[in-house]
Scaffold this active site. Structure first.
Site, short mmCIF file in Angstrom:
data_model
loop_
_atom_site.label_atom_id
_atom_site.label_comp_id
_atom_site.label_asym_id
_atom_site.label_seq_id
_atom_site.Cartn_x
_atom_site.Cartn_y
_atom_site.Cartn_z
N ALA A 24 -13.59 -8.95 -12.10
CA ALA A 24 -12.31 -9.42 -12.65
C ALA A 24 -11.73 -8.37 -13.56
CB ALA A 24 -12.52 -10.74 -13.39
N ARG B 21 -12.13 4.96 -16.92
CA ARG B 21 -12.90 4.23 -15.89
C ARG B 21 -12.67 4.97 -14.58
NH1 ARG B 21 -11.60 3.05 -11.21
NH2 ARG B 21 -10.19 1.30 -11.26
N GLU C 292 -3.72 6.01 -13.13
CA GLU C 292 -4.95 5.95 -12.34
C GLU C 292 -6.18 5.83 -13.23
OE1 GLU C 292 -4.70 6.16 -8.86
OE2 GLU C 292 -6.77 5.48 -8.97
N ASP C 293 -7.01 4.89 -12.89
CA ASP C 293 -8.34 4.74 -13.50
C ASP C 293 -8.31 4.65 -15.03
OD1 ASP C 293 -9.08 4.74 -10.91
OD2 ASP C 293 -10.45 6.44 -11.01
N ASN D 253 -16.11 1.89 -5.49
CA ASN D 253 -16.34 3.31 -5.24
C ASN D 253 -17.15 3.92 -6.37
OD1 ASN D 253 -14.61 3.43 -2.92
ND2 ASN D 253 -12.88 3.28 -4.31
N LYS E 261 -6.19 12.56 -6.02
CA LYS E 261 -5.11 11.65 -5.56
C LYS E 261 -3.90 12.48 -5.15
CE LYS E 261 -6.86 7.46 -6.49
NZ LYS E 261 -6.88 6.24 -5.69
N ARG F 299 -22.39 27.22 -19.67
CA ARG F 299 -21.80 26.19 -18.81
C ARG F 299 -21.85 26.63 -17.35
NH1 ARG F 299 -16.84 24.77 -17.24
NH2 ARG F 299 -15.92 26.67 -18.03
N1 LIG Z 1 -11.19 0.40 -2.74
C1 LIG Z 1 -10.21 0.68 -3.55
O1 LIG Z 1 -9.11 1.06 -3.15
C2 LIG Z 1 -10.40 0.53 -5.02
C3 LIG Z 1 -11.64 0.32 -5.56
N2 LIG Z 1 -11.77 0.19 -6.90
C4 LIG Z 1 -13.13 0.02 -7.40
O2 LIG Z 1 -13.26 -1.22 -8.02
C5 LIG Z 1 -14.27 -1.15 -9.00
C6 LIG Z 1 -13.81 -1.89 -10.23
O3 LIG Z 1 -12.65 -1.29 -10.77
P1 LIG Z 1 -11.92 -1.98 -12.03
O4 LIG Z 1 -11.53 -3.36 -11.70
O5 LIG Z 1 -10.85 -1.11 -12.50
O6 LIG Z 1 -13.13 -1.96 -13.06
P2 LIG Z 1 -13.37 -2.82 -14.34
O7 LIG Z 1 -14.44 -2.19 -15.10
O8 LIG Z 1 -12.05 -3.10 -14.99
O9 LIG Z 1 -13.89 -4.22 -13.76
C7 LIG Z 1 -15.15 -4.45 -13.27
C8 LIG Z 1 -15.35 -5.95 -13.18
O10 LIG Z 1 -16.59 -6.21 -12.52
C9 LIG Z 1 -17.27 -7.20 -13.25
N3 LIG Z 1 -18.71 -7.13 -13.03
C10 LIG Z 1 -19.60 -6.31 -13.61
N4 LIG Z 1 -20.85 -6.63 -13.21
C11 LIG Z 1 -20.72 -7.66 -12.35
C12 LIG Z 1 -21.64 -8.44 -11.63
N5 LIG Z 1 -22.95 -8.22 -11.71
N6 LIG Z 1 -21.16 -9.43 -10.85
C13 LIG Z 1 -19.83 -9.67 -10.74
N7 LIG Z 1 -18.92 -8.97 -11.42
C14 LIG Z 1 -19.36 -7.98 -12.22
C15 LIG Z 1 -16.89 -6.94 -14.70
O11 LIG Z 1 -17.14 -8.09 -15.52
C16 LIG Z 1 -15.41 -6.64 -14.53
O12 LIG Z 1 -14.69 -7.86 -14.49
C17 LIG Z 1 -14.57 0.33 -9.19
O13 LIG Z 1 -15.79 0.62 -8.56
C18 LIG Z 1 -13.46 1.03 -8.47
O14 LIG Z 1 -13.90 2.22 -7.87
C19 LIG Z 1 -10.71 0.22 -7.76
C20 LIG Z 1 -9.47 0.45 -7.29
C21 LIG Z 1 -9.22 0.67 -5.87
C1 LIG Z 2 -9.80 4.16 -5.06
C2 LIG Z 2 -9.57 4.01 -6.46
O1 LIG Z 2 -8.44 4.14 -6.93
C3 LIG Z 2 -10.65 3.68 -7.33
O2 LIG Z 2 -11.77 3.47 -6.87
O3 LIG Z 2 -10.43 3.62 -8.54
MG LIG Z 3 -8.45 4.36 -9.01
#
Ligand SMILES: NC(=O)C1=CN([C@@H]2O[C@H](COP(=O)(O)OP(=O)(O)OC[C@H]3O[C@@H](n4cnc5c(N)ncnc54)[C@H](O)[C@@H]3O)[C@@H](O)[C@H]2O)C=CC1
Ligand SMILES: CC(=O)C(=O)O
Ligand SMILES: [Mg+2]
Length: 624
Positions: free
Chosen positions: A346, A197, A286-287, A465, A215, A89
């Site tokens: 969503a 996730r 988280e996640d 992200n 975090k 590893r």
């Molecule tokens: N900027 C920030 O503070 C934060 C950013 N995020 C980011 O948000 C993203 C999603 O997180 P979650 O909602 O928890 O993930 P998730 O996996 O629960 O949701 C992803 C969503 O995107 C949709 N999706 C997938 N392909 C798609 C497409 N081609 N067109 C439109 N929609 C599509 C899926 O159907 C699903 O509804 C991650 O990349 C995460 O890093 C999450 C939390 C905080």
């Molecule tokens: C920033 C954050 O919590 C995420 O991308 O999941």
């Molecule tokens: Mg997060």
């Protein structure tokens, strides 16, 4: 003692003489020979002391029986490694670094910088946080997004010294006792993940502990939570990542994830254990994949001091940004309910933002049932299967309220499952917000369509992200849609040179601007739970932080260099709200009655005085 070694020692009269003069050398030679003869070595320490002692530490090679005997259960990832695997590893990781340094991500040295910082973290916490706080702009992208994503992806290789605790499916029935293996009697903040996730990188299993560590680094750097009172936690219930399941060097449980009641039982046991040992701890989820993020939030939020950062922290940051985008158009915030918003994604983050935006609009429209209903008309939600309407089969219950009525949608020239570009073309939205985890989703075609937006200043939030998952880059947004946009991304990007001395500002729309303040405010208020009102107060505080002049320039979030200051303000707003809602029970000598007497200014001072700073304390030796 083996006769061979004994003979060699007799032959060396000078060594014998030295042994007589230095009994410790004799002891050392005895322990050496007993190890040779596979007899046990006596140690006078247990738990983390063993792991931090390079003489006795075996790291991931401690067997389960040894882990139980030495109070190590939970302090190491659950998969026991052989010596050969440990070496393999390490070597694989070393090779990976060489490859990444040659042709890796945008900053080829990011991972190397993380290693150096991590080693400092292991050696000297005060100095580590001194460096981090003083250079937060430079090092937040290393200890947090985007590099933390790379760290999690490579964690099985990078793992050296343990940090945090692992509660695995194999620990069922043991958690209530193993929580006492953690050496600190006081823990203020736990960040827990199940690794399902991680950022937009999917299921990384046990390797996701890196995000909890990252975090908590921000909790210390931004909120001044004492680093001795933070605890990163991984709940390892297996992984559905087939690559990790097949990797012999993977450090987590090599089985598919537990599901249903079995899964909930593990998380329940963990919550009960940590709140039994530390009744005042705050737990940040988280996640977690959306499937569990909402369910666990509903399950625990009225009984425990907890929140879900991806659902609630992200929502608050997005609301602050959306209100900033309205102001950037030269309009009052109260015009927010007129904004047409297309959301791509969503999941836990997207639905969290939609619920909060709907509530904020409804409040502005009179806070009654019809306001709550009519707010829904401002949103168009597109997921992996396109535009969500009430014609969708097996619709996720959390997304259901945002499913558009099919008749209405037909009138707009759209249909169930319409593509993002079709939706943007027909709706001509004020805001395009991405939380999809799909890098490049805001393609040239989508951005071209946004040029017909009815807004005087369209806003683009590419919030996914890490960097490679951003729906578009600021260069793409400014060059296609035009100079007059507002742009925010989840991971940091550089501002864009628009020529003629003009700069296209790239905001970082990330929940890091809220979660540290939510945690600190909850801690210092001693609030029993984290209410919607407290989260709303945090979001409003962030929204109000930016001056009129800044928002008109398209600057809707603070610079990360002021994160400690904004966190202090957010914490004060959270405390104030918890007092108003009669949830505050006080903290240490500041009891609930004293808290209620504090003026706004005094609350600010109280927060400031309780933020840990990285100064070396005076040390005094005390014998056992
Ligand atoms: N900027 C920030 O503070 C934060 C950013 N995020 C980011 O948000 C993203 C999603 O997180 P979650 O909602 O928890 O993930 P998730 O996996 O629960 O949701 C992803 C969503 O995107 C949709 N999706 C997938 N392909 C798609 C497409 N081609 N067109 C439109 N929609 C599509 C899926 O159907 C699903 O509804 C991650 O990349 C995460 O890093 C999450 C939390 C905080
Ligand atoms: C920033 C954050 O919590 C995420 O991308 O999941
Ligand atoms: Mg997060």
């Amino acid at each position: 003692m083996s006769s061979k070694l004994y003979g060699q020692m007799r032959a060396s009269s000078s060594l014998l003489k030295r042994l007589k003069q230095n009994p410790w050398l004799f002891q050392w030679s005895r322990s050496f020979t007993t190890m040779e003869g596979h007899r046990p070595t006596m140690v006078h320490k247990r738990s983390l002391d063993i792991l931090h002692d390079p003489w006795f530490n075996k790291g991931t090679a401690f067997t389960m029986t040894e882990r139980d005997r030495l109070d190590l259960r939970g302090l190491l990832p659950p998969n026991v490694m052989s010596t050969e695997q440990q070496i393999e590893r390490f070597m694989a990781d070393l090779k990976r670094l060489e490859v990444q340094a040659r042709d890796g991500p945008s900053d080829p040295y990011a991972l190397a910088k993380w290693r150096i910082l991590n080693r400092l973290h292991d050696r000297n916490e005060t100095m580590y946080y001194n460096v981090l706080i003083a250079n937060i702009e430079e090092y937040a992208p290393i200890v947090y997004t985007p590099t933390v994503g790379l760290v999690c992806q490579n964690y099985s290789g990078l793992f050296r010294r343990p940090r945090g605790m692992y509660f695995s499916a194999e620990d069922r029935g043991e958690m209530m006792s193993m929580v006492y293996n953690w050496p600190a009697d006081q823990v203020d903040m736990i960040v827990v993940t199940d690794g399902s996730r991680i950022l937009g990188l999917g299921d990384l299993g046990v390797q996701g502990i890196g995000i909890a560590i990252g975090k908590l680094d921000l909790y210390v750097a931004a909120a001044g939570i004492n680093p001795q009172r933070v605890l990163p936690v991984m709940i390892d219930v297996g992984t559905n990542n087939e690559k990790l399941l097949k990797d012999p060097l993977y450090l987590g449980l090599q089985r598919h994830r537990l599901d249903g009641d079995e899964y909930i039982a593990v998380v329940d046991e963990f919550m009960e254990a940590v709140f039994t040992r530390w009744p005042h701890v705050i737990v940040q989820f988280e996640d977690f994949q959306s499937k569990w993020a909402f369910k666990l939030l509903q399950r625990y939020r009225t009984t425990y001091r907890m929140f879900n950062d991806d659902v609630q922290g992200t929502a608050g940051v997005a609301i602050a940004g959306l209100l900033g985008a309205v102001r950037a158009q030269g309009r009052p915030m109260i015009d927010f309910p007129k904004q047409k918003i297309v959301v791509a994604g969503a999941g836990s983050a997207g639905i969290g933002v939609l619920n909060a935006a709907r509530k904020t609009m409804a409040r502005m429209l009179g806070n009654n049932e019809s306001a709550f209903e009519s707010a829904l008309r401002q949103f168009w939600v597109v997921d992996a299967n396109g535009l969500i309407t009430d014609e969708r089969e097996n619709i996720d219950p959390d997304a259901l309220p945002f499913a558009r009525k099919i008749k209405e949608i037909h009138r707009q020239g759209l249909r169930e499952g319409a593509s993002l570009v079709e939706v943007v073309k027909q709706v001509k939205p004020d805001v395009l917000l991405g939380l999809s985890a799909v890098g490049g989703l805001f393609s040239k075609e989508v951005l071209e369509a946004l040029k017909d937006s009815t807004s005087t200043r369209p806003a683009i939030f590419a919030m996914s992200n890490p960097t490679k998952n951003a729906e578009c880059s600021p260069e793409e947004a400014f060059s296609v849609v035009g100079d007059n946009i507002v742009f925010a991304s989840g991971s940091p990007f550089k501002d864009v040179d628009l020529g003629n001395g003009h700069v296209g500002h790239c905001n970082q729309g990330n929940n890091m601007y809220l979660f540290p303040g939510i945690g600190l405010g909850t801690l210092l208020s001693g609030s029993r739970i984290i209410s919607d009102g407290m989260l709303q107060a945090a979001a409003e505080c962030l929204a109000a932080y930016m001056s009129e002049e800044e928002v008109l320039k398209g600057v809707i979030y603070p610079s990360i260099s002021s994160i400690r200051d904004i966190t202090k303000e957010v914490a004060a707003a959270v405390i104030k709200e918890s007092i108003e809602e009669d949830l505050a029970e006080g903290y240490r000598e500041m009891d609930a009655r004293e808290l209620r007497k504090l003026s706004q200014e005094e609350i600010g001072e109280y927060v400031k005085n309780n933020m840990w700073s990285p100064d070396y304390p005076t040390l005094v030796y005390k014998q056992d």
